[in-house]
Design an enzyme around this catalytic site. Structure first.
Site, PDB file in Angstrom:
ATOM      1  N   HIS A 163       0.826  -1.206   0.000  1.00 40.40           N
ATOM      2  CA  HIS A 163       0.000   0.000   0.000  1.00 40.40           C
ATOM      3  C   HIS A 163       0.860   1.257   0.000  1.00 40.40           C
ATOM      4  O   HIS A 163       0.384   2.341   0.317  1.00 40.40           O
ATOM      5  CB  HIS A 163      -0.925   0.021   1.223  1.00 40.40           C
ATOM      6  CG  HIS A 163      -1.804  -1.178   1.313  1.00 40.40           C
ATOM      7  ND1 HIS A 163      -1.496  -2.265   2.110  1.00 40.40           N
ATOM      8  CD2 HIS A 163      -2.968  -1.486   0.673  1.00 40.40           C
ATOM      9  CE1 HIS A 163      -2.437  -3.182   1.975  1.00 40.40           C
ATOM     10  NE2 HIS A 163      -3.341  -2.738   1.108  1.00 40.40           N
ATOM     11  N   THR A 182      21.091   5.139 -29.852  1.00 37.73           N
ATOM     12  CA  THR A 182      22.152   5.260 -30.863  1.00 37.73           C
ATOM     13  C   THR A 182      23.530   5.146 -30.237  1.00 37.73           C
ATOM     14  O   THR A 182      24.413   4.451 -30.762  1.00 37.73           O
ATOM     15  CB  THR A 182      22.037   6.602 -31.618  1.00 37.73           C
ATOM     16  OG1 THR A 182      20.858   6.580 -32.429  1.00 37.73           O
ATOM     17  CG2 THR A 182      23.234   6.830 -32.527  1.00 37.73           C
ATOM     18  N   GLY A 206      18.984   1.073 -47.504  1.00 39.89           N
ATOM     19  CA  GLY A 206      18.396   1.810 -46.396  1.00 39.89           C
ATOM     20  C   GLY A 206      17.364   2.828 -46.821  1.00 39.89           C
ATOM     21  O   GLY A 206      16.461   3.178 -46.045  1.00 39.89           O
TER      22      GLY A 206
END
Length: 546
Positions: free
Chosen positions: A218, A388, A466
């Protein structure tokens, strides 16, 4: 802290209706006493067996309504968030489901639950119902406490009581089995954050590098604050506390419970840690990891252990209708299957040779990319998915670890080897693109010893597969001008062109490739593409060493 809800006053009833609407038709129902009395029960219940009733405050979902169904609970009584249901609500549930064989109430050891369920049981007995109550007090967080809390181990009791009731046992047998199980359960939890109640102000009492051990479900404070550590170290502490409470021989069942907000990836790490700890040798059956008794959005987990015997093992393994119960599995070793032999291994494309200049350049580039990991991740968190830097650093580390096994005196073979390494270790679209780039460049270099032309050939293949071009806000915006400048003006000119190309991406308010293409103009403005920044860094290092 933000939450999805309409009004705090209706969040529990709307959530319960959401459960009913997404359950198989005819499986669950609610009494028409909504919203004051919130009882979820089996729609197919015929009162021919012992009814199993549990419940408590909301906020622990999928407990308790999520465990209503054949083989587990007959009915669940819900209060408001972290508030026990009323006596009238519990009594209404008993009247709704108790038949000639009676009903068993399973109650977590909190004062409100004990009192409300207890008085309801007494009133039901006065009306002629056969009712027994089992109190679960499995939390071992506070040593020597007279009234330990009831936490996730309660689910073991739900399962065992439900099994015996479903098999047709009488109330005395069901209650005896449930009570014995409750005495043989221990639990311990830890969290990295407090939970946040919808509609209430939230204040996290923990520091950025702290967690709490032994906290309840809780949001109540843990027994002790502990420094954030690797999961293996945290698990060693928890395993030691739990192991101290089990004695003698025998096997245990383990429930790995998500308290609400731990991502599945991290729950997998937690599961691996506990099953690699000293506690694992006593574990034979495993439930989870899964969110089974949560504390809203608490970023924590709990471990519960139950002593096994043949009857309990059968009860825990028995199939049940509620999907919230994670099927039990037996502890086992990881199965490893040999991978198919590769048709092109690194060893086949390389013949080790040494070239001091090439080694220094390659090592410097890799070390620079590793040093940029945090910066690139930060940039990518604003325009992409935030990885990245980690992806680039992973590829760089892989190359560094193999650098002395590369054919450094043969540029074409070195590029082929780098393409092989990045294709297998780097991951993500960047890894594939760079692997294509170096593989194609290697082929061109082998045909004609012209480095700039070879790299341009690699760029051509990379952009073909790509789909990105200059102006699309990708690494190509730095790589393409750099390679064009390399061919006409040398490494220094390439470095300048790469830096200018990376800088130009700041002003590109629309991305036409990569993850950034999903980001709005406002979020892209002024932020350079992280891939282009990485490329600029590579050429900067090359210019410095050339």
């Amino acid at each position: 802290m933000k939450h999805f809800f309409n009004r705090r006053e209706t969040i529990v009833t709307e959530a319960l209706d959401g459960l009913l609407l997404t359950s198989s038709p005819g499986r669950l129902a609610r009494l028409d006493t909504f919203p004051e009395i919130k009882v979820i029960l089996r729609a197919d219940w015929d009162r021919s067996k012992v009814a199993i009733i549990s419940g408590g405050g909301a906020g622990h979902e999928p407990s308790h309504a999520g465990f209503v169904g054949k083989g587990m609970l007959t009915a669940a009584v819900s209060g408001e968030i972290f508030a026990s249901p009323s006596v009238d609500a519990v009594l209404t549930a008993i009247r709704a489901v108790a038949g000639p064989k009676g009903a068993l109430l399973i109650v977590k050891n909190y004062t409100g639950d004990r009192l409300n369920f207890g008085l309801a049981a007494e009133k039901a007995r006065a009306e002629g119902f056969a009712v027994e109550m089992v109190i679960v007090a499995d939390d071992i967080a506070i040593p020597g406490i007279n009234q330990p809390r009831g936490v996730a181990g309660t689910l073991f009791v739900h399962k065992i009581a439900g099994y015996h009731a479903e098999s047709g046992a009488d109330l005395k047998t069901v209650a005896t089995q449930a009570a014995a199980a409750a005495r043989d359960i221990i639990s311990l939890g830890m969290s990295l954050s407090t939970c946040s109640v919808p509609g209430q102000a939230h204040e996290d009492r923990m520091g950025a590098d702290e967690g709490e051990l032994g906290l309840g479900i809780h949001g109540e404070p843990g027994v002790e604050r502990i420094a954030l550590q690797p999961v293996a170290d945290l698990m060693a502490t928890m395993s030691e506390r739990l192991a101290a409470r089990i004695d003698g021989a025998g096997d245990y069942g383990l429930l790995i419970n998500n308290l609400g907000a731990v991502p599945p990836l991290e729950m997998g790490v937690i599961a691996n840690a506990v099953l690699s700890s000293s506690l694992a040798r006593r574990v034979r059956l495993i439930v989870g990891p899964a969110p089974m008794m949560t504390a809203l959005n608490m970023n924590g987990f709990s471990l519960s252990l139950i002593r096994l015997d043949a009857t309990r093992e059968a009860a825990l393994k028995a199939a049940v209708e509620p999907h919230a119960w994670a099927p039990v599995v037996e502890r086992h070793e990881i199965t490893i299957i040999p991978a198919p032999a590769s048709t092109s291994t690194l060893a086949e494309v390389t013949s080790v040779s040494y070239h001091g200049g090439n080694r220094r350049l390659l090592a410097a580039v890799c070390e620079h990319l590793i040093s940029l990991e945090r910066e690139l991740n930060h940039l990518d968190s604003r325009v992409g998915d935030g990885d990245t830097g980690s992806t680039m650093a992973t590829g760089a580390r892989s190359i560094l670890s193999r650098i002395d096994a590369l054919p450094l005196n043969d540029p074409a073979a070195t590029m082929a080897a780098i393409g092989e390494v990045l294709g297998t270790s780097m991951g993500g679209s960047s890894g594939v693109l760079l692997s294509i780039f170096f593989t194609a460049a290697s082929k061109a270099m082998a045909e004609k010893a012209d480095l700039a032309a070879a790299l341009l050939a690699g760029l051509d293949r990379m952009t073909f597969y790509g789909g990105a071009a200059v102006g699309d806000r990708t690494m190509v915006d730095a790589l393409a001008p750099a390679l064009a400048a390399l061919r006409s003006g040398g490494v220094a000119a390439a470095a300048n062109a790469a830096a200018a190309g990376a800088e130009s991406t700041k002003a590109m308010r629309t991305a036409r490739a990569g993850r950034a293409s999903y980001i709005g103009e406002k979020d892209l403005e002024g932020v350079p593409d992280p891939g282009a920044v990485a490329v600029a860094g590579v050429f900067e290092v090359a210019a410095r060493l050339t």
